[in-house]
Write a protein that holds these residues in place. Sequence first.
Motif, PDB file in Angstrom:
ATOM      1  N   ALA A  17       6.371  -4.452  11.893  1.00 55.99           N
ATOM      2  CA  ALA A  17       7.005  -5.611  12.527  1.00 55.99           C
ATOM      3  C   ALA A  17       6.316  -6.899  12.093  1.00 55.99           C
ATOM      4  O   ALA A  17       6.974  -7.927  11.898  1.00 55.99           O
ATOM      5  N   ARG A  18       5.009  -6.862  11.922  1.00 59.42           N
ATOM      6  CA  ARG A  18       4.267  -8.054  11.466  1.00 59.42           C
ATOM      7  C   ARG A  18       4.709  -8.453  10.059  1.00 59.42           C
ATOM      8  O   ARG A  18       4.835  -9.644   9.760  1.00 59.42           O
ATOM      9  N   LEU A  19       4.925  -7.467   9.194  1.00 56.85           N
ATOM     10  CA  LEU A  19       5.382  -7.761   7.839  1.00 56.85           C
ATOM     11  C   LEU A  19       6.768  -8.385   7.875  1.00 56.85           C
ATOM     12  O   LEU A  19       7.027  -9.377   7.201  1.00 56.85           O
ATOM     13  N   HIS A  20       7.665  -7.836   8.680  1.00 53.44           N
ATOM     14  CA  HIS A  20       9.026  -8.372   8.762  1.00 53.44           C
ATOM     15  C   HIS A  20       9.006  -9.819   9.218  1.00 53.44           C
ATOM     16  O   HIS A  20       9.699 -10.674   8.661  1.00 53.44           O
ATOM     17  N   PRO A  72       0.815  -1.212   0.000  1.00 55.59           N
ATOM     18  CA  PRO A  72       0.000   0.000   0.000  1.00 55.59           C
ATOM     19  C   PRO A  72       0.848   1.260   0.000  1.00 55.59           C
ATOM     20  O   PRO A  72       2.011   1.241   0.373  1.00 55.59           O
ATOM     21  N   GLU A  73       0.229   2.336  -0.430  1.00 57.16           N
ATOM     22  CA  GLU A  73       0.858   3.655  -0.356  1.00 57.16           C
ATOM     23  C   GLU A  73       0.064   4.496   0.617  1.00 57.16           C
ATOM     24  O   GLU A  73      -1.154   4.384   0.706  1.00 57.16           O
ATOM     25  N   ARG A  74       0.779   5.321   1.347  1.00 59.93           N
ATOM     26  CA  ARG A  74       0.113   6.182   2.305  1.00 59.93           C
ATOM     27  C   ARG A  74      -0.211   7.507   1.606  1.00 59.93           C
ATOM     28  O   ARG A  74       0.666   8.196   1.132  1.00 59.93           O
ATOM     29  N   ARG A  78       0.449  -9.356  -7.244  1.00 57.37           N
ATOM     30  CA  ARG A  78      -0.570  -9.055  -6.244  1.00 57.37           C
ATOM     31  C   ARG A  78      -0.403  -7.605  -5.816  1.00 57.37           C
ATOM     32  O   ARG A  78       0.698  -7.188  -5.450  1.00 57.37           O
ATOM     33  N   VAL A  79      -1.477  -6.843  -5.855  1.00 57.77           N
ATOM     34  CA  VAL A  79      -1.478  -5.455  -5.421  1.00 57.77           C
ATOM     35  C   VAL A  79      -2.289  -5.395  -4.133  1.00 57.77           C
ATOM     36  O   VAL A  79      -3.440  -5.834  -4.096  1.00 57.77           O
ATOM     37  N   ALA A  81      -2.847  -6.082   5.940  1.00 55.29           N
ATOM     38  CA  ALA A  81      -3.504  -7.386   6.052  1.00 55.29           C
ATOM     39  C   ALA A  81      -3.479  -8.126   4.714  1.00 55.29           C
ATOM     40  O   ALA A  81      -3.221  -9.338   4.680  1.00 55.29           O
ATOM     41  N   GLU A  82      -3.741  -7.424   3.619  1.00 52.72           N
ATOM     42  CA  GLU A  82      -3.686  -8.056   2.297  1.00 52.72           C
ATOM     43  C   GLU A  82      -2.271  -8.515   1.980  1.00 52.72           C
ATOM     44  O   GLU A  82      -2.065  -9.579   1.397  1.00 52.72           O
ATOM     45  N   TYR A  83      -1.286  -7.704   2.364  1.00 52.45           N
ATOM     46  CA  TYR A  83       0.116  -8.049   2.110  1.00 52.45           C
ATOM     47  C   TYR A  83       0.474  -9.322   2.878  1.00 52.45           C
ATOM     48  O   TYR A  83       1.094 -10.239   2.335  1.00 52.45           O
ATOM     49  N   LEU A  84       0.074  -9.388   4.146  1.00 53.97           N
ATOM     50  CA  LEU A  84       0.353 -10.575   4.962  1.00 53.97           C
ATOM     51  C   LEU A  84      -0.318 -11.812   4.375  1.00 53.97           C
ATOM     52  O   LEU A  84       0.270 -12.893   4.351  1.00 53.97           O
ATOM     53  N   HIS A  85      -1.534 -11.648   3.886  1.00 58.27           N
ATOM     54  CA  HIS A  85      -2.247 -12.771   3.255  1.00 58.27           C
ATOM     55  C   HIS A  85      -1.507 -13.230   1.994  1.00 58.27           C
ATOM     56  O   HIS A  85      -1.377 -14.437   1.738  1.00 58.27           O
ATOM     57  N   ALA A  86      -1.021 -12.283   1.206  1.00 60.26           N
ATOM     58  CA  ALA A  86      -0.284 -12.630  -0.016  1.00 60.26           C
ATOM     59  C   ALA A  86       0.986 -13.411   0.320  1.00 60.26           C
ATOM     60  O   ALA A  86       1.329 -14.377  -0.370  1.00 60.26           O
TER      61      ALA A  86
END
Length: 148
Positions: free
Chosen positions: A78-81, A9-11, A44-45, A50-55
């Motif tokens: 931290a969750r993504l890492h 995502p972009e902020r 995947r975009v 949450a979408e990134y973690l699912h991907a």
Amino acid sequence: MSLLLIRGPERRAHHNEPPPPLPPQILRGLAARAAAAGKTLTVRVCANEAEYLHALDSARRAHTELLLLDPGSAAGSARLHEAVDHTGIPYIEVHDDACEAPEPRLPPSPACLAVAQGYRAQSYTLALEMALEHLGCAECESERHVGT
């Protein structure tokens, strides 16, 4: 699935949004280059973390060979890492912003093969070439050779 490109995502305006689409000629070129090397490339975009973690979880379950990761605004998560490390899949970090020297935005990881940054949308093309070289199929149908 051989290769997976995940764009984060972009902020903007205090909320996350999906990144703008890659130019069609870049997407077509990526797909054609992967196919010429005998690989499939899925894109995947993700509009949020949450979408990134699912991907990432889907990539792990699908036995993806290599990831091209553009974490976007989720880079500091931290969750993504933790999820990136948990996949056990080698990856190339990609950023489509202009920059003189590539700098990783994800924490150092043995799974990170390289960082492709500074070439706008062409950073994805560079990352794909590095990925194909790592997988031993860079010279399939191509004269390009990128060292990793």
